[in-house]
Scaffold this motif. Structure first.
Motif, PDB file in Angstrom:
ATOM      1  N   GLN A 298      11.049   5.522   5.872  1.00 24.19           N
ATOM      2  CA  GLN A 298       9.883   4.961   5.383  1.00 24.19           C
ATOM      3  C   GLN A 298       8.806   5.134   5.676  1.00 24.19           C
ATOM      4  O   GLN A 298       7.390   5.727   5.644  1.00 24.19           O
ATOM      5  CB  GLN A 298      10.532   3.901   4.373  1.00 24.19           C
TER       6      GLN A 298
ATOM      7  N   THR B  28      10.524   8.683  -2.347  1.00 21.71           N
ATOM      8  CA  THR B  28      10.534   7.882  -3.230  1.00 21.71           C
ATOM      9  C   THR B  28      11.309   6.341  -3.391  1.00 21.71           C
ATOM     10  O   THR B  28      10.570   5.885  -4.283  1.00 21.71           O
ATOM     11  CB  THR B  28      11.762   8.725  -3.994  1.00 21.71           C
ATOM     12  N   GLU B  29      11.501   6.519  -2.330  1.00 22.02           N
ATOM     13  CA  GLU B  29      11.680   4.720  -1.905  1.00 22.02           C
ATOM     14  C   GLU B  29      10.320   3.943  -2.276  1.00 22.02           C
ATOM     15  O   GLU B  29      10.693   3.068  -2.944  1.00 22.02           O
ATOM     16  CB  GLU B  29      12.896   4.657  -0.823  1.00 22.02           C
TER      17      GLU B  29
ATOM     18  N   ASP C 112       9.202   3.846  -5.979  1.00 27.72           N
ATOM     19  CA  ASP C 112      10.159   2.972  -6.381  1.00 27.72           C
ATOM     20  C   ASP C 112       9.772   1.373  -6.523  1.00 27.72           C
ATOM     21  O   ASP C 112       9.735   0.958  -6.926  1.00 27.72           O
ATOM     22  CB  ASP C 112      11.251   3.007  -6.368  1.00 27.72           C
ATOM     23  N   TYR C 113       9.356   1.122  -4.917  1.00 29.80           N
ATOM     24  CA  TYR C 113       9.029  -0.145  -4.921  1.00 29.80           C
ATOM     25  C   TYR C 113       7.191  -0.423  -5.395  1.00 29.80           C
ATOM     26  O   TYR C 113       7.238  -1.818  -5.789  1.00 29.80           O
ATOM     27  CB  TYR C 113       9.254  -0.298  -2.910  1.00 29.80           C
TER      28      TYR C 113
ATOM     29  N   GLU D  37      13.422  11.327   0.739  1.00 29.64           N
ATOM     30  CA  GLU D  37      13.928  10.630   0.014  1.00 29.64           C
ATOM     31  C   GLU D  37      13.455   9.002   0.042  1.00 29.64           C
ATOM     32  O   GLU D  37      12.729   8.442  -0.889  1.00 29.64           O
ATOM     33  CB  GLU D  37      15.366  10.489   0.316  1.00 29.64           C
TER      34      GLU D  37
END
Length: 213
Positions: free
Chosen positions: A79, A53-54, A57-58, A50
């Protein structure tokens, strides 16, 4: 720089043989250039999680297309852990003039370790136009144009689509050996000569590709 990736679960494999032949010819032709080898089967990248994926997305939200700026996406400890996996893999990829991927066909597609590497290093609108991609492969059967099993090829077709769609690389080079299962499958024993011809042609082509001809 040549980045050489191996993805076969076999230590003595036909895809490794073809890839090693390309790499040896390239290194002989370019002794002054750096060479990096990564065995994805022996040391597979972890699947993305996850936190990855963050990061993705950023990068997309802020329209970051320069890989040198991807680290700006790191804002949490999770992250940071994800980025610690991505960073060395991505640095090798971005630095490479040529990326050599030695990958057999497994179950009509690519090995899971190679897919994990692809997932880790790929971000939105990321262009590697100008980088040369060479895929050295081996397949148990025959999947070329006009063969009965051509529709089941999700190996070369997937990689070509991926290179073009994500990296803006339209002219990847594929070289490999087919019908390798003829060496072990009694039902294919009559096609061993076909495999041997394919292997010989692949090794000759690999030497030419690696040498830049």
């Amino acid at each position: 720089m040549l980045l050489h990736l191996d993805a076969s679960a076999r230590r003595n494999s036909f895809s490794r043989e073809v890839g090693d032949t390309v790499a040896a010819a390239w290194r002989a032709a370019h002794p002054e250039r750096a060479y990096v080898h990564r065995d994805l089967a022996a040391d597979p990248p972890p699947p993305i999680g996850e936190a990855w994926t963050e990061l993705c997305d950023y990068v997309l939200e802020h329209q970051i297309t320069d890989p040198a700026r991807y680290a700006e996406a790191v804002r949490t400890p999770e992250q940071a852990k994800a980025w610690a996996v991505v960073e060395p893999l991505l640095a090798e990829l971005v630095a490479a003039e040529t990326v050599l991927i030695a990958a057999p066909m497994y179950n009509f597609s690519i090995p899971a370790a190679l897919k994990a590497w692809i997932d880790q290093v790929t971000f939105p609108r990321m262009s590697l136009a100008g980088t040369k991609f060479v895929v050295a492969y081996a397949r148990g059967g025959a999947y070329g144009p006009g063969t009965p099993r051509e529709p089941f090829d999700h190996h070369e077709r997937y990689l070509r689509d991926f290179f073009a769609g994500h990296f803006a690389v339209e002219d990847a080079v594929f070289v490999g050996s087919e019908m390798v299962n003829a060496l072990v499958d009694p039902a294919l024993a009559g096609r061993r000569e076909e495999h041997e011809r394919s292997r010989a042609a692949a090794l000759a082509a690999a030497r030419s590709i690696g040498g830049g001809r």
